[in-house]
Design a protein around this motif. Structure first.
Motif, PDB file in Angstrom:
ATOM      1  N   ILE A 172       0.848  -1.184   0.000  1.00  0.00           N
ATOM      2  CA  ILE A 172       0.000   0.000   0.000  1.00  0.00           C
ATOM      3  C   ILE A 172       0.887   1.238   0.000  1.00  0.00           C
ATOM      4  N   GLU A 173       0.388   2.305  -0.590  1.00  0.00           N
ATOM      5  CA  GLU A 173       1.148   3.546  -0.643  1.00  0.00           C
ATOM      6  C   GLU A 173       0.187   4.727  -0.686  1.00  0.00           C
ATOM      7  N   LEU A 174       0.709   5.892  -0.379  1.00  0.00           N
ATOM      8  CA  LEU A 174      -0.096   7.101  -0.425  1.00  0.00           C
ATOM      9  C   LEU A 174      -0.037   7.684  -1.837  1.00  0.00           C
ATOM     10  N   LYS A 175      -1.182   7.853  -2.452  1.00  0.00           N
ATOM     11  CA  LYS A 175      -1.277   8.373  -3.807  1.00  0.00           C
ATOM     12  C   LYS A 175      -1.880   9.770  -3.783  1.00  0.00           C
ATOM     13  N   CYS A 187      -5.057   6.295   0.207  1.00  0.00           N
ATOM     14  CA  CYS A 187      -4.232   5.095   0.334  1.00  0.00           C
ATOM     15  C   CYS A 187      -4.566   4.159  -0.821  1.00  0.00           C
ATOM     16  N   HIS A 188      -3.541   3.846  -1.585  1.00  0.00           N
ATOM     17  CA  HIS A 188      -3.743   3.100  -2.822  1.00  0.00           C
ATOM     18  C   HIS A 188      -2.909   1.822  -2.777  1.00  0.00           C
ATOM     19  N   PRO A 189      -3.525   0.652  -3.044  1.00  0.00           N
ATOM     20  CA  PRO A 189      -2.764  -0.599  -3.012  1.00  0.00           C
ATOM     21  C   PRO A 189      -1.870  -0.746  -4.227  1.00  0.00           C
ATOM     22  N   THR A 190      -0.824  -1.497  -4.074  1.00  0.00           N
ATOM     23  CA  THR A 190       0.079  -1.777  -5.186  1.00  0.00           C
ATOM     24  C   THR A 190      -0.055  -3.212  -5.669  1.00  0.00           C
ATOM     25  N   ALA A 195      -3.435 -11.196  -7.756  1.00  0.00           N
ATOM     26  CA  ALA A 195      -2.852 -11.538  -6.460  1.00  0.00           C
ATOM     27  C   ALA A 195      -3.761 -11.089  -5.320  1.00  0.00           C
ATOM     28  N   TYR A 196      -4.389  -9.925  -5.497  1.00  0.00           N
ATOM     29  CA  TYR A 196      -5.267  -9.422  -4.450  1.00  0.00           C
ATOM     30  C   TYR A 196      -6.517 -10.296  -4.306  1.00  0.00           C
ATOM     31  N   LYS A 197      -7.030 -10.810  -5.423  1.00  0.00           N
ATOM     32  CA  LYS A 197      -8.166 -11.728  -5.360  1.00  0.00           C
ATOM     33  C   LYS A 197      -7.812 -12.984  -4.566  1.00  0.00           C
ATOM     34  N   VAL A 198      -6.632 -13.517  -4.825  1.00  0.00           N
ATOM     35  CA  VAL A 198      -6.195 -14.702  -4.102  1.00  0.00           C
ATOM     36  C   VAL A 198      -6.048 -14.392  -2.610  1.00  0.00           C
TER      37      VAL A 198
END
Length: 379
Positions: A172-175, A187-190, A195-198
């Motif tokens: 996660i990172e700040l966008k 906050c935006h995931p990377t 992969a996130y579904k799994v």
């Protein structure tokens, strides 16, 4: 954490209740109104839940510490719920301000704390259910477990919960983005979407579905044991009374509270990443549903003190009174080897105990055992 699709990047899920996909103003004042109402509800839940859990910690440490084997689990459950509820102000302020003011470190800490404490709370609830069930089927083994053993179990729970939340902290990172001439942060995931579904699917099955099924099965067997034991006692007394229903209501409430609070929340997360990521639902509907299921998830941490600790304290006080009665009357002449099992049952669990020891079913032992069960119906 709530999963919502980012408005400007459909290949990534915006983790978190606190990162709305688009400004509320773009969807009209009614969305802002609903957000304010649900935000107020969340803040009230935060106040009530924190008060209940702080009171739980005080009560448990003052009055139950020396005698209750569930002390370690109750304390850790209250701490987990307190930490979980502490993220509510960040969620509410971000939804209302449509901006993230807490920096990149805040993204990583708060979002991972949300996951960590939710799972720690669920795992501890599952362990408490298991402990109560084992106190029924194998009371002597349960009694022999030390507090250090239970501390080791809770340490393992926190470690597993941390490991499960660690990917959230890393991915996660700040966008920063410019909207209508204003700088907006979220906050935006990377994650790659696959992969996130799994990741979410594994979390749902191992941290929500499996514990919920375990708890439901154990409490169902506890209810069945209570029912059978009550009928056996009434048959010995030659009466046609039925078992008290309040015990079943309490067991049903525990199971229902778990599923009602967590299942809608997690189903929404899975639907969001598998089916709702391409504009199927409007932003307005996404905001409504997201806040509603968030309220449900947080409500479990408000309910826990009442379902577990406050009732357990009342139960303990009544059990002490009942055991004094039993010790001075019907059980006075029973051999000590038999009496010690049922009279010590309150020492290692806050749930009713039913003991089966090689056919020891004399009226005194049945009365003592079922007396503890009936305490729950008077709470």
């Amino acid at each position: 954490m709530a999963a919502a699709w980012s408005a400007d990047n459909s290949s990534a899920a915006a983790l978190g209740n606190s990162s709305p996909a688009a400004p509320l103003a773009d969807s009209g004042g009614d969305v802002l109104l609903v957000t304010c109402v649900l935000g107020t509800i969340l803040m009230l839940m935060c106040v009530v839940g924190m008060a209940g859990n702080i009171y739980t910690l005080v009560v448990v440490n003052v009055s139950v510490r020396l005698t209750g084997s569930m002390y370690v689990y109750i304390v850790n459950l209250a701490l987990a719920d307190l930490l979980y509820l502490s993220t509510i102000p960040f969620v509410v302020s971000t939804y209302l301000a449509q901006d993230w003011y807490f920096g990149d470190v805040g993204c990583r800490v708060i979002f991972s704390l949300d996951f960590l404490t939710m799972h720690a709370s669920i795992f501890i609830l599952t362990i408490m259910s298991t402990e109560r069930y084992l106190a029924v089927v194998n009371p002597l083994d349960t009694l022999s477990r030390s507090r250090s053993y239970r501390r080791s179990v809770t340490c393992a729970v926190w470690l597993v919960s941390f490991l499960l939340a660690l990917p959230t902290m890393i991915m996660i990172e700040l966008k920063r983005d410019i909207r209508d001439g204003l700088l907006k942060r979220m906050c935006h995931p990377t994650w790659q979407i696959g992969a996130y579904k799994v990741y979410l699917t594994v979390l749902f099955n191992t941290c929500i579905l499996a514990p919920g099924c375990i708890m439901g099965c154990l409490y169902l067997r506890l209810a069945r044991t209570y029912w059978v034991s009550q009928h056996a006692m009434f048959a010995d007394q030659g009466t046609s009374r039925s078992p008290k229903q309040k015990v079943f209501y309490m067991i049903f409430s525990i199971v229902l509270a778990y599923w009602a609070c967590f299942l809608p929340f997690w189903l929404w997360q899975l639907l969001s990443i598998y089916y709702l990521g391409h504009g199927i639902l409007s932003h307005r509907v996404m905001v409504y549903v997201n806040l509603a299921v968030t309220c449900l998830a947080y409500s479990n941490s408000c309910i826990n003190p009442f379902l577990y600790t406050l009732l357990a304290q009342n139960y303990r006080e009544r059990v002490h009174g009942r055991h004094k009665e039993l010790a001075g009357s019907a059980c006075r002449f029973r051999p000590a080897s038999q009496r010690s099992v049922s009279s010590a049952s309150h020492h290692f669990t806050d749930m009713p105990t039913i003991v089966h020891l090689g056919g020891v079913t004399d009226g005194c032992s049945v009365g003592a055992i079922l007396g503890e069960l009936e305490m729950l119906s008077r709470l």
